[in-house]
Structures are given as structure tokens and as C-alpha cells.
Design a protein around this motif. Structure first.
Motif, short mmCIF file in Angstrom:
data_model
loop_
_atom_site.label_atom_id
_atom_site.label_comp_id
_atom_site.label_asym_id
_atom_site.label_seq_id
_atom_site.Cartn_x
_atom_site.Cartn_y
_atom_site.Cartn_z
N GLY A 360 0.77 -1.24 0.00
CA GLY A 360 0.00 0.00 0.00
C GLY A 360 0.80 1.28 0.00
N VAL A 361 2.13 1.16 0.03
CA VAL A 361 2.94 2.38 0.03
C VAL A 361 2.77 3.14 -1.30
N ALA A 362 2.81 2.38 -2.40
CA ALA A 362 2.67 3.03 -3.71
C ALA A 362 1.31 3.71 -3.81
N ALA A 363 0.27 2.99 -3.41
CA ALA A 363 -1.09 3.54 -3.51
C ALA A 363 -1.18 4.84 -2.71
N LYS A 364 -0.59 4.81 -1.52
CA LYS A 364 -0.64 6.00 -0.68
C LYS A 364 0.12 7.16 -1.32
N MET A 365 1.27 6.84 -1.87
CA MET A 365 2.07 7.89 -2.52
C MET A 365 1.28 8.54 -3.67
N PHE A 366 0.66 7.72 -4.48
CA PHE A 366 -0.08 8.26 -5.64
C PHE A 366 -1.27 9.10 -5.17
N LYS A 367 -1.92 8.65 -4.10
CA LYS A 367 -3.06 9.37 -3.58
C LYS A 367 -2.64 10.76 -3.06
N VAL A 368 -1.53 10.77 -2.35
CA VAL A 368 -1.03 12.04 -1.80
C VAL A 368 -0.73 13.02 -2.93
N LEU A 369 -0.08 12.52 -3.97
CA LEU A 369 0.28 13.41 -5.08
C LEU A 369 -0.97 13.90 -5.81
N SER A 370 -1.93 13.01 -5.97
CA SER A 370 -3.14 13.42 -6.68
C SER A 370 -3.92 14.44 -5.87
N ALA A 371 -3.91 14.29 -4.54
CA ALA A 371 -4.62 15.26 -3.70
C ALA A 371 -4.01 16.65 -3.84
N GLU A 372 -2.74 16.70 -4.20
CA GLU A 372 -2.08 18.00 -4.40
C GLU A 372 -2.21 18.46 -5.85
N GLY A 373 -2.89 17.66 -6.66
CA GLY A 373 -3.07 18.03 -8.07
C GLY A 373 -1.80 17.85 -8.89
N ILE A 374 -0.93 16.95 -8.44
CA ILE A 374 0.33 16.75 -9.16
C ILE A 374 0.20 15.56 -10.10
N ASN A 375 0.49 15.79 -11.36
CA ASN A 375 0.38 14.73 -12.35
C ASN A 375 1.67 13.91 -12.39
#
Ligand code: ASP
Ligand code: MG
Length: 412
Positions: A360-375
């Protein structure tokens, strides 16, 4: 007597006062009962100055002369450190690489250490010498020419000596007080780690945390040399710095140990290349011959036998990469419709041995970046690391958000 290796980087020997200060540290360890091998860098700024003189004199310089010249900075500090110790009544002498001799390959400017015979230095310890001061970063090839180990190479000298002499530890004195969860200039929440495993340190070092030369960490991992990174400006204490050690020595840790970044990356895409066996070799062969350090690679799903191939490399290698690809196209080895370079990207990575056992580390990382609007433009993973390529303008934000989300300000 147990042996200790102490390495002082350029800022720790930047002038005579600092050399005196470093010498006092050495004296403490002598008093603790160690035979000490001190590895010194050149005074800070010296190597850059010497490199500048070389290029100014001869733009396409002979690498053997480059090594003869740039290795000299360390000789000066080694001699001065030995003199300083003698002034303190500590039996010490200096050793240049060839005197040990530190035997290396003949790859000038990026030589590898092949062997460090311990005989000469051990004989002196047996005669009562307390400190061997060795010029870092340099060695000698089988042909008898002076070599250097690549920038930052005195870290590698230090670890190699620690391995060769079976030292109890290798202390690397530098201008930071240890290894941090991320760059403290990016977030004030960055926390100094008490311990980090070799593997995590290796990832962090190669991802751009510039505390230790990557090769020195590889070597430390191979020979299980316990490394301590600490500041020569802090008062001595047992808990100072960060210990880089085997993961068995680390009882508890966070799933993620740190967030690293590398600012100046580029993403290049070859549009519409033939999707056939051998295409990757036909692209990446010439890139490697041209000295391009390809990092991430993505191949798209093919359509009608054609595909897009994307790779990343350091930004300053874009021209070289373009030339290699255009030449390969001209020779008929590959064919592509277009070559698009995006020079505005950076790489952000999370690293931690805990990822082996936690999902789940990858999933969490992607979620954090998407919450910041980072592509996210490109993703790569290894057993203990996840890296993403993103627009450079989001770099600080991404590092801060990930540092917060993985709670790296709190010890595990
Ligand atoms: N003096 C050399 C450099 O600046 C080697 C070192 O300090 O590690 O790269
Ligand atoms: Mg260094």
C-alpha cells in the motif's frame, strides 16, 4: 589495538583552524585506545579550483594529467594534518595513495580500488605510530600512474580502508550532522535518523542525497563496514550523527525511511518506433555508448506494430541523447516519427526497507500526489523504493506532502 577510520571532508579541513579542530577529534580517539587511520579530503573549494585549472589549460585534457593535478589537494591536507598531530605529540605521518599503495584500475578520473595492502601501515602501527593520515580520493594504477576515484571519492577511500583494516567503524565527518528523512532545506520537519540500513542509504545516496558517495555505500554494504555520518562542528557524543548499518541492527523503523529527490531530470519520448524484437537494444545501446545515464524507461502499448518509448536522463545529457538518437535514425538502426524532450521534470522517491513487508505504500504515494493536483508522468519501483517523475515546479510540494503523509517527522 582496535582500528578506527575517521574521514574528514573538505569543510572539516577548510583552513588551519579546522584542521586543528579535526586533529583534536583524532586525539580523543587515540586516547580511547584506537589506532586511527585518518582519511582527508582537499580543503573545500580546492578540487574545484584544480579542475578549473585543468580545463582552462587543456579543454580536451589528458585524464592522466588531470588525476596528477586534482589529486594534489588531498596531499596538502594529509601533510598538514600529520604536522598538526605531531605538534600535539601524537606519533603520526602522512601517506599518499601510491605510498600505501592504494592499487586501482586505470580508469582515470573514475578509478576503482582493487587492493589496499595493509603491510606498510600496520608495520608503522607496530612501531608505535598512532595515526596514519592518508590522502583520500587517490590511488595508483598498475602502470604506476596516479589515479583518482571520481568526485566525492574520499568517502570510498575511507570505507575501503575500514574494510581492509577490519576497522571497528568508519566515521565520516562532514558539514551536516547526519542523514535526514529528507532535505531540511525543503521541509523544516525533516528529522535526523539515528540509524539507517545500507540498502536505504544506497537508494538515498543514488537518488541525490549528497551526503555520501554512492560507491562508498555499496562498498560498506558489501563488506559490512559500519559507517557513521556526523558533523565535525558538533560536540563529540556517542549518539552523534547517523549510523549506517546492517538492517539487523535496526530494531524498529518506519515503513518509509526517507523522501529523496533529484531536481534536474529530463523525459524524452521517441514517438512511433517499430515494435519489434531488438528495438530496445537498438535505442538504449547507442544511448549508453554516448554516455547517457538512462534511468526510468516506459514502453507504451503498441498499435499497428508501432509504439512510443519514453526514458528519463539527467537534464544536461539531453543534447547528447538527441544526437545519439538522430545518428541511430540516420544510420537506419532505428526509425521514429518524432523525438520530444521535456526538460522541466524532477524525480521524487520514497525509500524504505519496510516496503518489503508492507503493502500500500505506492497507492498511498499516488493518492497524496493526486490530492495536491500533481500529475505523475513516469513511475518506477524497486523492492524498497518508488520513484515518480513529475513537473519540477511541484518538487518541493511533493516532498513536503509525502514527508507529512508518511509521518517521517515521527520516529517509528
Ligand atoms: N576532493 C575530492 C572532491 O572534491 C574528493 C572528496 O573530497 O571526496 O571531489
Ligand atoms: Mg564529500
Amino acid at each position: 589495538m582496535p582500528t578506527l577510520v575517521m574521514k574528514f571532508g573538505g569543510t572539516s579541513v577548510a583552513n588551519l583552524d579546522r584542521i586543528a579542530r579535526a586533529a583534536k577529534r583524532v586525539a580523543l580517539e587515540v586516547a580511547n585506545g584506537y589506532d586511527v587511520i585518518v582519511i582527508v579530503s582537499a580543503m573545500s573549494g580546492k578540487t574545484n579550483e584544480l579542475v578549473g585549472w585543468v580545463s582552462e589549460t587543456s579543454p580536451l585534457y589528458d585524464a592522466r594529467e588531470y588525476d596528477a593535478i586534482v589529486s594534489s589537494g588531498e596531499n596538502v591536507t594529509a601533510g598538514l594534518m600529520a604536522l598538526r598531530l605531531q605538534e600535539m605529540d601524537i606519533p603520526a605521518r602522512s601517506w599518499q595513495g601510491w605510498q600505501v599503495p592504494v592499487m586501482t584500475t586505470d580508469a582515470h578520473a573514475s578509478a576503482r580500488i582493487e587492493e589496499i595492502p595493509t603491510k606498510n601501515i600496520t608495520a608503522k602501527f607496530d612501531e608505535g605510530m598512532k595515526v596514519a593520515v592518508v590522502a583520500g580520493f587517490q590511488g595508483v594504477s598498475a602502470a604506476g600512474r596516479i589515479t583518482t576515484l571520481g568526485r566525492g571519492g574520499s568517502d570510498t577511500t575511507a570505507v575501503a580502508f575500514a574494510a581492509a583494516f577490519g576497522a571497528e567503524r568508519c566515521d565520516i565527518y562532514t558539514d551536516v550532522d547526519g542523514v535526514y528523512t529528507t532535505d531540511p532545506r525543503i521541509t523544516s520537519k525533516a528529522r535526523k535518523l539515528d540509524k539507517i540500513s545500507f540498502e536505504e542509504m544506497l537508494e538515498l545516496a543514488s537518488l541525490g542525497a549528497k551526503v555520501l558517495q554512492t560507491r562508498s555505500v555499496e562498498l560498506a554494504m558489501r563488506y559490512k563496514v559500519r559507517l557513521r555520518v556526523l558533523s565535525s562542528f558538533e560536540e563529540p557524543s556517542d549518539s552523534a550523527g547517523t549510523l549506517v548499518c546492517d538492517e539487523e541492527e535496526i530494531m524498529e523503523s518506519n515503513v518509509v525511511a526517507g523522501v529523496a529527490y533529484s531536481r534536474d531530470e529530463a523525459k524524452m519520448t521517441l514517438i512511433s518506433v517499430a515494435d519489434r524484437p531488438g528495438i530496445a537494444a537498438a535505442i538504449f545501446g547507442p544511448l549508453s555508448e554516448a554516455g547517457v545515464n538512462v534511468d526510468m524507461i516506459v514502453q507504451n502499448i503498441s498499435e499497428e506494430g508501432r509504439t512510443d518509448m519514453t526514458f528519463s536522463c539527467p537534464k544536461d545529457q539531453v543534447l547528447r541523447a538527441e544526437k545519439a538518437m538522430q545518428d541511430a535514425k540516420a544510420s537506419g538502426a532505428i526509425n521514429f516519427h518524432d523525438l520530444v524532450a521535456d526538460e522541466g521534470v524532477c524525480k521524487v522517491s520514497v525509500v524504505g526497507i519496510g516496503m518489503r513487508s508492507h503493502t500500500g505504500v505506492a497507492a498511498k504515494m499516488f493518492k497524496v500526489l493526486s490530492a495536491e493536483g500533481i500529475n505523475i508522468k513516469v513511475i518506477t519501483t524497486s523492492e524498497i523504493k518508488i520513484s515518480v517523475l513529475i513537473d519540477r515546479k511541484y518538487m518541493e510540494l511533493a516532498v513536503q506532502a509525502l514527508h507529512d503523509a508518511f509521518e517521517l517527522d515521527k520516529a517509528g
